[in-house]
Scaffold this motif. Structure first.
Motif, mmCIF file in Angstrom:
data_model
loop_
_atom_site.group_PDB
_atom_site.id
_atom_site.type_symbol
_atom_site.label_atom_id
_atom_site.label_comp_id
_atom_site.label_asym_id
_atom_site.label_seq_id
_atom_site.Cartn_x
_atom_site.Cartn_y
_atom_site.Cartn_z
ATOM 1 N N ILE A 225 0.833 -1.202 0.000
ATOM 2 C CA ILE A 225 0.000 0.000 0.000
ATOM 3 C C ILE A 225 0.866 1.249 0.000
ATOM 4 O O ILE A 225 0.635 2.177 -0.782
ATOM 5 C CB ILE A 225 -0.970 0.000 1.203
ATOM 6 N N GLN A 226 1.861 1.286 0.856
ATOM 7 C CA GLN A 226 2.757 2.448 0.906
ATOM 8 C C GLN A 226 3.441 2.666 -0.444
ATOM 9 O O GLN A 226 3.549 3.799 -0.918
ATOM 10 C CB GLN A 226 3.805 2.267 1.997
ATOM 11 N N GLN A 227 3.905 1.584 -1.062
ATOM 12 C CA GLN A 227 4.569 1.689 -2.353
ATOM 13 C C GLN A 227 3.605 2.204 -3.420
ATOM 14 O O GLN A 227 3.973 3.036 -4.256
ATOM 15 C CB GLN A 227 5.170 0.347 -2.778
ATOM 16 N N ALA A 228 2.359 1.746 -3.369
ATOM 17 C CA ALA A 228 1.360 2.210 -4.336
ATOM 18 C C ALA A 228 1.076 3.700 -4.148
ATOM 19 O O ALA A 228 0.907 4.431 -5.126
ATOM 20 C CB ALA A 228 0.070 1.391 -4.203
ATOM 21 N N PHE A 229 1.031 4.172 -2.908
ATOM 22 C CA PHE A 229 0.849 5.600 -2.661
ATOM 23 C C PHE A 229 2.001 6.383 -3.279
ATOM 24 O O PHE A 229 1.793 7.444 -3.877
ATOM 25 C CB PHE A 229 0.749 5.890 -1.158
ATOM 26 N N GLN A 230 3.209 5.864 -3.154
ATOM 27 C CA GLN A 230 4.362 6.538 -3.748
ATOM 28 C C GLN A 230 4.290 6.476 -5.282
ATOM 29 O O GLN A 230 4.448 7.487 -5.957
ATOM 30 C CB GLN A 230 5.666 5.914 -3.264
ATOM 31 N N ASP A 231 4.041 5.292 -5.813
ATOM 32 C CA ASP A 231 4.039 5.099 -7.265
ATOM 33 C C ASP A 231 2.944 5.886 -7.974
ATOM 34 O O ASP A 231 3.124 6.319 -9.106
ATOM 35 C CB ASP A 231 3.880 3.617 -7.613
ATOM 36 N N HIS A 232 1.807 6.059 -7.323
ATOM 37 C CA HIS A 232 0.651 6.696 -7.964
ATOM 38 C C HIS A 232 0.374 8.095 -7.413
ATOM 39 O O HIS A 232 -0.727 8.619 -7.598
ATOM 40 C CB HIS A 232 -0.580 5.785 -7.854
ATOM 41 N N HIS A 233 1.351 8.657 -6.736
ATOM 42 C CA HIS A 233 1.272 10.037 -6.238
ATOM 43 C C HIS A 233 0.043 10.250 -5.360
ATOM 44 O O HIS A 233 -0.670 11.243 -5.497
ATOM 45 C CB HIS A 233 1.308 11.035 -7.403
ATOM 46 N N GLY A 234 -0.172 9.318 -4.448
ATOM 47 C CA GLY A 234 -1.322 9.380 -3.549
ATOM 48 C C GLY A 234 -1.064 10.236 -2.327
ATOM 49 O O GLY A 234 -1.769 10.113 -1.333
ATOM 50 N N LEU A 235 -0.051 11.072 -2.378
ATOM 51 C CA LEU A 235 0.226 11.958 -1.253
ATOM 52 C C LEU A 235 0.795 13.258 -1.781
ATOM 53 O O LEU A 235 1.369 13.312 -2.852
ATOM 54 C CB LEU A 235 1.202 11.317 -0.268
ATOM 55 N N GLN A 236 0.594 14.285 -1.033
ATOM 56 C CA GLN A 236 1.218 15.567 -1.366
ATOM 57 C C GLN A 236 1.884 16.086 -0.104
ATOM 58 O O GLN A 236 3.056 15.842 0.111
ATOM 59 C CB GLN A 236 0.212 16.552 -1.957
ATOM 60 N N CYS A 237 1.150 16.746 0.772
ATOM 61 C CA CYS A 237 1.801 17.247 1.981
ATOM 62 C C CYS A 237 2.125 16.101 2.930
ATOM 63 O O CYS A 237 3.029 16.194 3.737
ATOM 64 C CB CYS A 237 0.954 18.310 2.670
ATOM 65 N N GLY A 238 1.359 15.012 2.841
ATOM 66 C CA GLY A 238 1.629 13.825 3.647
ATOM 67 C C GLY A 238 0.937 13.775 4.988
ATOM 68 O O GLY A 238 1.007 12.766 5.684
ATOM 69 N N PHE A 239 0.246 14.836 5.390
ATOM 70 C CA PHE A 239 -0.356 14.840 6.715
ATOM 71 C C PHE A 239 -1.422 13.762 6.870
ATOM 72 O O PHE A 239 -1.489 13.086 7.886
ATOM 73 C CB PHE A 239 -0.949 16.214 7.047
#
Length: 161
Positions: free
Chosen positions: A88-102
């Motif tokens: 899941i964490q890798q998918a968030f990174q790969d698919h730009h599922g975060l910006q500020c990260g809060f």
């Protein structure tokens, strides 16, 4: 003061707390696990989602004494021991599922709970499940895409926004 004991990310943890101490406060202040964020203190934003006995819980709405004896999982326990990201964490990174990260720790923990319940959710099911998690930066599109990718589904057909 009350003594609480629990297992957090597979390790025994304990401490003395006041009866009014929230689980999120215990995790952050007593255990130094600051990945669980406090966004609203009213269980509206989802930044504080952890798993208690395998269930997703907003830790700002649970007292630490209520978690006495429980198995608690936080964002710090999601990566592999060598530090590599989980699916899941890798998918968030790969698919730009975060910006500020809060919101990301709560989103990842919510996604893990969703995928445990429903290994192949539809886009609508992902959006419905995340209803209690607020993200002020991404517009949710890439978060949804990341969760669907983590479930092993083809996300190529999901249009970019």
């Amino acid at each position: 003061m009350t003594q609480v004991k629990m297992t957090v990310n597979g390790k025994a943890a304990s401490g003395e707390v006041e009866g009014r101490t929230l689980l999120v406060q215990f995790l952050r202040e007593n255990l130094g696990l600051t990945g669980t964020h406090v966004g609203c203190d009213t269980s509206q934003c989802g930044a504080c989602v952890v798993h208690v006995n395998g269930e997703a819980v907003k830790s700002c709405s649970m007292l630490a004494v209520e978690a006495d004896g429980a198995e608690v999982a936080t964002i710090e326990g999601q990566a592999a021991p060598d530090g590599t990201l989980n699916t899941i964490q890798q998918a968030f990174q790969d698919h730009h599922g975060l910006q500020c990260g809060f919101c990301t720790p709560g989103m990842v923990m919510s996604a893990a709970a969703l995928l445990k319940e429903n290994p192949k959710p539809t886009e609508a099911e992902v959006r419905h499940y995340l209803d209690g998690n607020i993200c002020r930066c991404t517009g949710y599109h890439n978060i949804v895409k990341a969760i669907m990718a983590a479930s092993g589904q083809d996300v190529g057909a999901i249009a970019a926004e």
